[in-house]
Design a protein around this motif. Structure first.
Motif: not given
Length: 159
Positions: A23-50
């Protein structure tokens, strides 16, 4: 629920996605943002998990999920959907786990198995070359068995 990956247990589930290019240095911040958003919304049966993510060597996307959660096929499909979106956004390959990733000096190489066998035959890599076992399944395995010499990996059958 996003947590720092180092706060998860050694038994946390892990998925490693090797990138076909760094990944190019200029891509890292955007990549982290997308991954953080996915992880924050990733749920099992509508229940959050770590859960968490990490980008290692600017080359590997790693997902973590605490081991006390049972992920359904739909949950895994959501993760793969995230990876497919990243492939398209960054014009990379992340889902081909059968390619070989290895260290060559300070660089991480990504080769097809066929090309890797040629490198072995020509002695460009040897039994001491460090390879990445992207099929590991837990945080403990990631920390202890992900980066190993070829002789300690499933790639040793190519020697």
């Amino acid at each position: 629920m996003y947590v720092a990956h180092n706060s998860l247990s050694e038994n946390a589930k892990v998925w490693v996605y090797p990138s076909s290019r760094k990944f190019y240095p200029q891509e890292i911040d955007g990549l982290k943002e997308k991954l953080h958003q996915f992880i924050s919304e990733w749920k099992v049966n509508k229940n959050a998990f770590k859960a968490s993510f990490e980008i290692k060597y600017n080359r590997f996307v790693i997902f973590y999920a605490e081991d006390n959660v049972t992920l359904s096929n739909a949950d895994i499909d959501a993760q793969v959907g995230c990876i497919l979106a990243l492939q398209q956004d960054y014009e990379i390959e992340l889902l081909d786990k059968m390619n070989v990733c290895f260290k060559q000096g300070e660089f991480i190489q990504y080769k097809t198995v066929k090309d890797f066998k040629k490198l072995l035959k020509s002695k460009s890599v040897n039994d001491k070359t460090i390879v990445f076992d992207n099929l590991i399944q837990t945080k403990y395995e990631l920390e202890n068995f992900w980066e190993v010499p070829i002789t300690e990996s499933w790639y040793n059958r190519f020697l």
